[in-house]
Design an enzyme around this catalytic site. Structure first.
Site, mmCIF file in Angstrom:
data_model
loop_
_atom_site.group_PDB
_atom_site.id
_atom_site.type_symbol
_atom_site.label_atom_id
_atom_site.label_comp_id
_atom_site.label_asym_id
_atom_site.label_seq_id
_atom_site.Cartn_x
_atom_site.Cartn_y
_atom_site.Cartn_z
ATOM 1 N N SER A 147 5.405 -20.747 -26.758
ATOM 2 C CA SER A 147 6.472 -20.109 -26.829
ATOM 3 C C SER A 147 7.602 -20.412 -25.652
ATOM 4 O O SER A 147 7.864 -21.761 -25.675
ATOM 5 C CB SER A 147 5.915 -18.474 -26.503
ATOM 6 O OG SER A 147 7.366 -17.677 -26.566
ATOM 7 N N ASP B 167 6.891 -17.089 -38.154
ATOM 8 C CA ASP B 167 7.451 -16.719 -36.964
ATOM 9 C C ASP B 167 9.065 -17.016 -37.010
ATOM 10 O O ASP B 167 9.468 -18.008 -37.238
ATOM 11 C CB ASP B 167 6.911 -17.680 -35.795
ATOM 12 C CG ASP B 167 7.645 -17.511 -34.401
ATOM 13 O OD1 ASP B 167 8.040 -16.165 -34.213
ATOM 14 O OD2 ASP B 167 7.479 -18.249 -33.656
ATOM 15 N N HIS C 70 3.833 -15.912 -34.282
ATOM 16 C CA HIS C 70 4.058 -16.369 -32.790
ATOM 17 C C HIS C 70 2.928 -15.648 -32.082
ATOM 18 O O HIS C 70 3.105 -14.610 -31.723
ATOM 19 C CB HIS C 70 5.513 -15.943 -32.580
ATOM 20 C CG HIS C 70 5.799 -16.425 -31.198
ATOM 21 N ND1 HIS C 70 6.687 -17.507 -31.286
ATOM 22 C CD2 HIS C 70 5.702 -15.918 -29.966
ATOM 23 C CE1 HIS C 70 7.054 -17.601 -29.952
ATOM 24 N NE2 HIS C 70 6.455 -16.742 -29.115
#
Length: 481
Positions: free
Chosen positions: A181, A402, A458
Site C-alpha cells: 500500500s 483491489d 488489498h
C-alpha cells in the site's frame, strides 16, 4: 590488593550496566510464549527497540521471526506497513506472519492464536517494523513525533544499520525491503537510502538484493486516476457513465476545477455507483461508509479494569449484518492492549497508552499534510528508474480485485520505466489452477516481475496466502512464477 582490584572491577561493571539502562539505544528480548497460544512458540521470536534520529529520540519497535527453514542462508526481509502511520501487527497476524488470530468465538477474553501454514517465515527471516510513532514505536518528545515520507526512510535505514550491527550473522543474507500500500512511497526511498549509504562507504555495508511491494501507491496522479477506468472494466460503471466522465474530466478525476460543472456532475454519478462498494476488495461487503481502517479507531474503549482494552464485535451486535473483514482487525486492538501481552512482548511501561492499528496520519485522497506528518513525496517513479541502473530485483504484486491501488495504475507506471520485456502476459499456477497473471522486465542487472493475484484484494497476501507464498518462494529461488 586482590580484593581491592575485584571491588574496582565490580564497581566498573555496575556503572556500565547503569549507563546501558539509562541510554538503551538498542534492546532485545527473546519471546518464548504469547498469551492466546498454547505452549511455547515453535519458532524464534525476538522483539525489541532501536533508537534512531539525530539525537536518538525516535524509538522504533520491531518483531523479528527467524526463518523456520534455514535462517543462515534464507533471505532477510524487513516489512513496512502502509498508512502511513500503521503498525505491522495486522501484517503479522493476517498477511505474512507466523500466527493468525481466531475470531469466531468472541466470548474469549484473549483471542486464540494459531499457526499460519502460509507464513513467509517458512522461507525467510522477517523483521516486522512499527513505523515511527505507530504501534509500539514512540517518540521521546513532541518535536520528534513529527514525521514525513523522507524522514521515515532515513529512520528505517538507520534502524537497519543498527539492527545488523547487533545481528552480524545476517549481514551477508540478501536483504529485501517489503511491504504494501502506502509503502509504495516509502520502500523505494528506503532502498535509495541503502544504495546511497553503500556508495558512500557506510558500515555495515547492507546486502540489498531488491524489494517487494504489494498493491502499491507509487504515483498519486496515476494511481488515483486509474480507479475510475478500473471500475468501468469490472462493470461497476456503465459505458455511458464512464465515457461521459472521461470526456468531461479529460481523464483527470482527482484535481478537478470547481468551474468544470460537467465533470463535477459526472463524478457525482460515479460516486453514486461506487460509494457502497468495498474499495479494498470489490466483491466483499462494506463495513462503513469510510472503508479505510481509520473508521474502526472511533470505537469506544471498554470501561473494564484494563484501561487499554477494546471491546470485541459481539455476535449480538452484528446480528442481521453481513460479515465484514475489517471487524476481524479489531482483534489486534484487543490483543495488543492486554497487559499480559505487553509484558510478554517486553513493552516499555509508560511509552504507549492505548495501542491503535493506525494513527491519524493515515493517508486519504486529497488530504493535506497533518500537524505530525508531511506527505513530501508524491511519486517514486524516479526512484524506480534509478534502480534500473543497479544490480537489483523487484517483485510488484497486485490483487486484481483491489480498487484502492488497482493493477491498471501499476501496469501504467511500469510501462513508463521503458524496460525490456523478458516474458509477456501469461498465467501462473498453484495446484494446477490459475493463480494470476505475470510478466517480467529487465534492464542490464535490474529485473522486475509483475504479478496479479486472482481474487486478491488489498493486500493480496491476506486474501490469497497460499498463492502468495508459492509466488515469493519461486521468485526468491529465481524461478518463473
Amino acid at each position: 590488593m586482590k580484593f581491592f582490584s575485584k571491588f574496582i572491577f565490580r564497581v566498573f561493571l555496575f556503572i556500565v550496566v547503569l549507563l546501558n539502562l539509562s541510554n538503551p539505544s538498542f534492546s532485545q528480548t527473546i519471546v518464548r510464549a504469547l498469551p492466546g497460544f498454547p505452549g511455547d512458540l515453535p519458532f524464534k521470536l525476538e522483539t525489541g527497540y532501536v533508537e534512531v534520529g539525530e539525537r536518538e529520540d525516535v524509538v522504533l519497535f520491531y518483531y523479528f521471526v527467524e526463518s523456520e527453514r534455514n535462517p543462515t542462508d534464507d533471505p532477510l526481509l524487513i516489512w513496512i506497513a502502509g498508512g502511513p502511520g500503521c503498525s505491522t501487527l495486522r501484517s503479522f497476524f493476517f498477511q505474512i506472519g507466523p500466527l493468525t488470530i481466531e475470531y469466531p468465538d468472541a466470548s474469549k477474553e484473549i483471542p486464540d492464536l494459531h499457526l499460519n501454514p502460509y507464513s513467509w517465515t517458512k522461507l525467510a527471516n522477517v523483521i516486522f517494523l512499527d513505523a515511527p510513532t505507530s504501534g509500539f514505536s514512540y517518540a521521546k518528545s513532541p518535536e520528534t513525533y513529527k514525521n514525513s515520507d523522507t524522514l521515515s526512510a532515513k529512520y528505517t535505514y538507520q534502524f537497519l544499520s543498527k539492527w545488523l550491527q547487533k545481528h552480524p550473522k545476517f549481514i551477508s543474507n540478501p536483504l529485501y525491503i517489503t511491504g504494501i500500500s502506502y509503502s509504495g512511497i516509502t520502500i523505494p526511498l528506503i532502498v535509495q537510502e541503502i544504495f546511497n549509504g553503500n556508495e558512500a562507504g557506510n558500515e555495515p555495508r547492507i546486502n540489498i538484493a531488491g524489494y517487494i511491494i504489494g498493491n502499491p501507491l507509487t504515483d498519486r496522479k496515476i494511481d488515483f486516476n486509474t480507479r475510475i477506468p478500473y471500475a468501468h472494466q469490472v462493470a461497476l460503471l456503465s459505458d455511458e457513465i464512464y465515457e461521459s466522465t472521461k470526456a468531461n474530466c479529460n481523464g483527470e478525476y482527482v484535481n478537478v476545477q470547481a468551474s468544470n460543472k460537467l465533470c463535477q456532475s459526472a463524478l457525482e454519478k460515479v460516486d453514486e455507483c461506487l460509494e457502497n462498494v468495498y474499495i479494498y476488495h470489490i466483491l466483499e461487503p462494506i463495513c462503513t461508509s469510510d472503508s479505510s481502517t481509520r473508521s474502526l479507531l472511533q470505537k469506544k474503549i471498554s470501561s473494564s479494569t484494563n484501561k487499554y482494552s477494546v471491546p470485541l464485535p459481539r455476535a449480538a451486535k452484528l446480528k442481521g449484518q453481513q460479515w465484514c473483514r475489517e471487524n476481524t482487525y479489531l482483534y489486534t486492538d484487543v490483543w495488543a492492549n492486554i497487559l499480559s501481552v505487553r509484558k510478554a512482548l517486553n513493552i516499555r511501561e509508560g511509552t504507549i497508552g492505548k495501542w491503535v492499528r493506525c494513527n491519524t496520519d493515515h493517508y486519504v485522497i486529497g488530504k493535506n499534510d497533518t500537524v505530525n506528518y508531511a506527505y513530501d513525496v508524491s511519486s517514486t517513479l524516479d526512484n524506480h528508474r534509478n534502480f534500473t541502473k543497479k544490480n537489483c530485483r523487484a517483485l510488484i504484486i497486485s490483487g486484481d480485485h483491489d480498487m484502492a491501488f488497482s493493477h491498471l495504475g501499476t501496469k501504467h507506471w511500469i510501462r513508463d520505466l521503458h524496460l525490456n520485456v523478458d516474458s509477456t502476459w501469461a498465467p501462473w499456477f498453484v495446484k494446477q489452477q490459475v493463480a494470476g497473471y505475470t510478466e517480467s522486465f529487465s534492464h542490464d542487472d535490474f529485473t522486475l516481475t509483475f504479478a496479479t493475484v486472482k481474487d486478491g484484494g488489498h493486500a493480496a497476501q491476506e486474501f490469497k496466502p497460499e498463492e502468495c507464498l508459492a509466488m515469493v518462494s519461486r521468485w526468491f529461488d529465481h524461478n518463473r512464477l
